[in-house]
Enzyme design. Structure first.
Site, PDB file in Angstrom:
ATOM      1  N   MET A 289       0.813  -1.219   0.000  1.00 18.30           N
ATOM      2  CA  MET A 289       0.000   0.000   0.000  1.00 18.30           C
ATOM      3  C   MET A 289       0.843   1.264   0.000  1.00 18.30           C
ATOM      4  O   MET A 289       0.619   2.187   0.780  1.00 18.30           O
ATOM      5  CB  MET A 289      -0.937  -0.002   1.213  1.00 18.30           C
ATOM      6  CG  MET A 289      -1.822  -1.222   1.320  1.00 18.30           C
ATOM      7  SD  MET A 289      -2.932  -1.405  -0.090  1.00 18.30           S
ATOM      8  CE  MET A 289      -4.030  -0.023   0.189  1.00 18.30           C
TER       9      MET A 289
ATOM     10  N   HIS B 114      -3.992  -6.236  -9.763  1.00 23.75           N
ATOM     11  CA  HIS B 114      -5.029  -5.232  -9.529  1.00 23.75           C
ATOM     12  C   HIS B 114      -6.400  -5.900  -9.625  1.00 23.75           C
ATOM     13  O   HIS B 114      -6.641  -6.701 -10.543  1.00 23.75           O
ATOM     14  CB  HIS B 114      -4.924  -4.113 -10.562  1.00 23.75           C
ATOM     15  CG  HIS B 114      -5.916  -3.016 -10.336  1.00 23.75           C
ATOM     16  ND1 HIS B 114      -5.772  -2.075  -9.324  1.00 23.75           N
ATOM     17  CD2 HIS B 114      -7.075  -2.716 -10.972  1.00 23.75           C
ATOM     18  CE1 HIS B 114      -6.806  -1.250  -9.375  1.00 23.75           C
ATOM     19  NE2 HIS B 114      -7.603  -1.618 -10.351  1.00 23.75           N
TER      20      HIS B 114
END
Length: 1010
Positions: A896, A915
């Site tokens: 992240m 993704h």
């Protein structure tokens, strides 16, 4: 990424925000509207000629100029609804909505809110009629001396009266004279609280509260806190006179409770929350709330922010503040003095030229502009508060001295400023204090906390005869209760040597305790003794609770393995005796055996007896001064991958493999009476330890080809060019214990050892040894060390390992649970895998992904992004680890963090990301929300090469996942995760095997196809 951001406002606070945002590598330009002379043209910062009251025009401007987000500085635009209007137009905006901002825009609303949600505050009443207000002031059963205009009054709408008469005059001025206009239509009358006032601010995304260091401002115009209230004449941060226990309560307890209330009332709060706190004798109480940075608090808080403000704001807007908590500079203080126009806070002149900026900059000061403008190329005054002269130094005393130099350099006609900013804090710091034991370096409270924390660990090691209860003057052992009739006691003491140095350099303290216990209990085992209890000694210069607890936990765990009680110990904190981070260990073990079971039985040892070797776990705890010298001369570091053949771990982890404890496995065999002697192969290696259990005229003849020698010994021998004798005299060379047994019982004893899950071999025989001859002969030692790939099992050589093609070395970057990490681990363990995971890197400690790595035996590293000033510095630290592990490919599995351009370019074509959508649809965060919101019937997941533009790299693999009727984000996410677990390993295999590559033209190419 080169973002453009917009800051709303024209004061010192907004100049500070722009200055801090401009430091980010993510930011290309900071626009300020309307801005001031300080933000007019300064490298990345410039002013924007756009109305901030016409929200529609402002939203269009932001879209046309590709503004990433807007930061609102002052309170008036917040109250006017700028955040809600911009967000509705699709422009991201940092700050609370008008509904949530009522905490500041209406004092009455705020007081009612605090009452509803149990936030401690002063007693109060609100009035819309001046007569009723004055009547209450005269009759209240508390000192009703604080008079506030309920609306916004630019920080000047508060009167702290010295008498009831003065309080009534303030009511007349606010309500009848209309000093603050409509803001004074309602007044709030409050109890006068006594104590230390402090400004407590925090970032929040509505769920997470991230506190800033407390600051204190000076509202009164004149020195000695006299004169009229102002918007603030100076501030400093941190506030040393605030007690640590109050600090612990302020940032979390009061703002967090307010936020919970906001959520309950459906007014989501996002941005900065500022609580003015009074530290009363009854505890902290809230004076008021502001919904933005304070001014001048902002000018002393943001200079102490170590983190990237752009990243903090992005995390807040994304609702991910918990994953990017801000980090603050330590051992630094900031102090700002405001220079104001003559006549402020009343009427004042404008247009006075200001000089001395170059001199102030040369002093290392930050001068933040407030009421300034450019006129004919010169900076002139254009407001009441003109400049904030900020010094950032090691302490407040020095900061005030430096700020005063800046005040002397900066000049404009009629300048007004205070010379006593921070006087309370400085008086506190300079007060005479008696020395304490803690100040001399010994923290008794920390020692007591340690005992409390380790008590359960020690208690768990209790055994018959030893009931552990730390805290007494001595521990007791009942030999009869332990089962002995005619016992002899055996005792041994030892340390861990310079293996400690490696543990400290690797910051790995959880296994060194086993080394300590093993070294002691293995020694007394050689006498035939059962370990009964253990005592430890830990000494350091400064107590680090985490380190000591890790060491003691390892000791306790090892005591349980050895079935002995951790009966007590000593923790010595000795300032100036040890460098920071270093400590020493010693241990003491006591055991017992029945008198007729004592070892060695020297009178029974004879020529022809067989020597059995029991495998060591590695180096154990001896020879580490030599080991460290060898490593220092080699090309490896402790964080480097271990040498080939030494497992999928770092060199440091390999060397720190804990010493094996033999008592549980060997004690029953010793009690059988079949063993004549046991030698613990400790310091002195094979050559010096075996003779300790032999009669004077006997020795042993060993054949090193008979046992398995771990590869680490071969590596040490080659790297250090160590002689055969040096190896045998220093190290155990793979044999942790040697047993002497009769020849006719050797096979039986060997089977018994092996049945107890120990690896063992016949390694030699007892031979006659004439005086003057070596008592231990080790044949073929170096030869046996370099048998390529051979494995010796119970004296028989075999080679089960066939040649394998070279595998790509993969690093996986994570931030959390690492569910995709597990899929990658499982796939790379398959026989045909072209990849091998060599390290897992997390930017957060104590996450589940690290546990997955540990269970798989994969080295891991935590690189806390909050400890780095910039994204590039953090990425450089990550890159260094990747280089140390000779990484070929990088996989992002729930990582992240936004990676910097230089890092992405270096790993171009070598870094994969997954993704949760079928790119190019639904890029960025919240992909599932986007898919559901768009009403698509099919989504999925994509593995792609990482490019500088987010989610824009070349696609390697995709898998479609249907969107079902009634799907929620959670249900859709679970199905997409299953697809991710399939295609991420498959994509890695394609890239690792060379089947798929990123071509020189930036396009995907298939080098070979099946």
């Amino acid at each position: 990424m080169a973002a453009r951001v917009l800051v709303i406002g024209n004061g010192g606070r907004e100049h500070t925000l722009a200055w801090k945002l401009a430091q980010s590598n993510h930011v290309k330009q900071v626009l300020v509207a309307p801005g001031n002379a300080g933000t007019a043209c300064s490298k990345k910062i410039s002013n924007a000629a756009i109305s901030i009251s016409d929200h529609s025009a402002l939203a269009k401007f932001c879209k046309d100029e590709k503004i990433e987000f807007v930061v609102v500085g002052p309170e008036a635009p917040l109250a006017a609804g700028i955040v809600g209007n911009l967000m509705s137009a699709g422009v991201r905006c940092f700050g609370p909505t008008a509904e949530a901002a009522q905490l500041e825009s209406s004092k009455r609303f705020a007081k009612e809110f605090m009452d509803r949600h149990g936030v401690p505050t002063a007693r109060w009443r609100a009035f819309t009629e001046p007569e009723e207000a004055c009547s209450f002031i005269r009759s209240a059963d508390f000192p009703a001396l604080v008079v506030k205009a309920s609306g916004l009054a630019a920080g000047k709408g508060v009167t702290v009266a010295s008498s009831r008469e003065e309080a009534c005059r303030a009511v007349q001025q606010i309500m009848q004279d209309k000093t603050f206009g409509a803001a004074g239509e309602t007044v709030v009358i409050e109890e006068l609280l006594e104590g230390e006032e402090v400004s407590c601010l925090c970032f929040t995304d509505g769920r997470t509260v991230a506190p800033m260091p407390p600051a204190q401002d000076h509202k009164r115009l004149l020195e000695g806190d006299r004169g009229p209230n102002t918007g603030g004449m100076g501030a400093y941060c941190p506030v040393p006179q605030v007690r640590p226990k109050d600090l612990a309560r302020i940032p979390w307890e009061l703002p967090a409770r307010s936020l919970v209330g906001g959520v309950q009332e459906a007014a989501d709060y996002e941005g900065v929350l500022y609580a003015g706190i009074m530290l009363t004798k009854d505890g902290p109480k809230v004076l008021e709330f502001n919904c933005r940075f304070g001014d001048p608090e902002c000018q002393v808080i943001l200079p102490l922010l170590k983190s990237d403000l752009y990243e903090v704001i992005q995390s807040t807007l994304d609702g991910l503040l918990c994953a990017s908590l801000p980090v603050w500079l330590e051992n630094r203080a900031a102090l700002a003095v405001v220079m104001a126009s003559q006549g402020y806070p009343g009427d004042y002149a404008k247009g006075m030229e200001i000089t001395g900026f170059a001199e102030a900059q040369a002093l290392g000061l930050q001068v933040f502009h407030a009421g300034t403008a450019l006129k004919d190329g010169k900076v002139v005054t254009n407001g009441g508060r003109v400049l904030a002269v900020t010094a950032i130094r090691e302490n407040l005393i020095w900061a005030l001295e430096e700020a005063r130099k800046g005040l002397a350099a900066l000049k404009f006609e009629g300048a007004v400023y205070r010379k006593d900013i921070g006087h309370g804090a400085i008086a506190f710091l300079q007060r005479p204090r008696g020395l304490t034991y803690k100040e001399s370096g010994v923290d008794i409270a920390a020692g007591n906390m340690l005992v409390k924390n380790i008590k359960p660990l020690a208690k768990a090691t209790s055994r018959p005869g030893c009931d552990v209860d730390l805290g007494g003057f001595a521990g007791l052992c009942d030999l009869r209760a332990a089962g002995f009739k005619d016992p002899l006691l055996a005792c041994g003491t030892d340390g861990v040597g310079t293996k400690l140095k490696i543990a400290q350099q690797c910051n790995k303290h959880d296994t060194i305790g086993q080394d300590l216990v093993a070294m002691c209990v293995n020694d007394i085992l050689a006498q035939g003794a059962e370990p009964l209890f253990f005592l430890d000694y830990f000494s350091c210069g400064k107590l680090d609770l985490g380190t000591v607890e890790a060491v003691v936990a390892g000791i306790a765990k090892a005591c349980m393995q050895a079935s002995c009680a951790l009966l007590g110990g000593e923790t010595a904190e000795m300032p100036d005796m040890y460098p920071p981070g270093e400590y020493d260990l010693a241990g003491f073990a006591v055991g017992a055996m029945e008198r007729d079971q004592q070892l060695p039985r020297l009178e029974r040892v004879e020529e022809g007896d067989v020597v059995l070797g029991v495998a060591s776990s590695g180096l154990h705890s001896n020879g580490f001064s030599l080991v460290r010298k060898v490593v220092a001369k080699s090309s490896l570091r402790y964080s480097s991958p271990a040498p080939d053949g030494c497992g999928n771990q770092t060199l440091g982890d390999l060397l720190l493999t804990p010493t094996k404890i033999y008592s549980q496995s060997l004690l029953p065999i010793l009690r059988s009476g079949h063993v004549k002697a046991v030698a613990h192969i400790t310091g002195g290696g094979l050559l010096e330890n075996i003779p300790r259990v032999l009669p004077q005229k006997l020795g042993v003849d060993l054949d090193a080809r008979a046992w398995r020698i771990p590869t680490v010994f071969s590596w040490l021998q080659q790297q250090g060019h160590l002689s055969e004798e040096e190896m045998a005299r220093t190290f155990n060379c793979g044999v942790g214990a040697a047993l002497v047994v009769p020849a006719d019982l050797a096979a039986q004893v060997l089977r018994d050892i092996q049945q107890r899950q120990e690896e063992a071999w016949v390694i030699g025989r007892v031979v006659a040894c004439p005086e003057g001859h070596p008592r231990v002969r080790v044949r073929h030692l170096v030869e046996a060390m370099h048998v390529d790939g051979s494995v010796l099992k119970n004296g028989t050589a075999n080679s089960p390992f066939s040649a394998r093609p070279k595998q790509a070395r993969v690093a996986v970057l994570i931030s959390g649970t690492g569910s995709n990490l597990q899929a990658l681990i499982d796939s790379t363990r398959e026989p045909g895998s072209a990849a091998r995971i060599v390290v897992v890197i997390s930017n957060k400690a104590a996450v589940a992904g690290l546990d997955r790595a540990a269970r798989a035996g994969i080295p891991s590293r935590v690189i806390n992004h909050k400890l780095y000033k910039s994204r590039v510095e953090f990425d450089t630290a990550v890159d260094q680890v990747l280089e140390e592990f000779c990484t070929d490919l990088v996989c992002l599995a729930g990582f992240m963090r936004i990676l910097s351009g230089p890092f992405v370019r270096k790993w171009n074509g070598k870094m994969l990301n997954i993704h949760p959508s079928l790119l190019p649809s639904f890029r960025g965060s919240n992909a599932h929300e986007q898919a559901l919101g768009a009403g698509v019937t099919v989504t999925g997941c994509t593995v792609h090469f990482v490019a500088e533009e987010v989610d824009a790299g070349q696609i390697i693999l995709q898998e479609a996942v249907p969107v079902k009727r009634g799907d929620t984000v959670a249900s859709l996410s679970e199905r997409v995760k299953l697809a991710e677990h399939r295609i991420f390993p498959a994509a890695l295999q394609l890239v690792a095997s060379g089947t798929v590559q990123l071509g020189e033209n930036g396009k995907l190419c298939y080098v070979q196809e099946d």
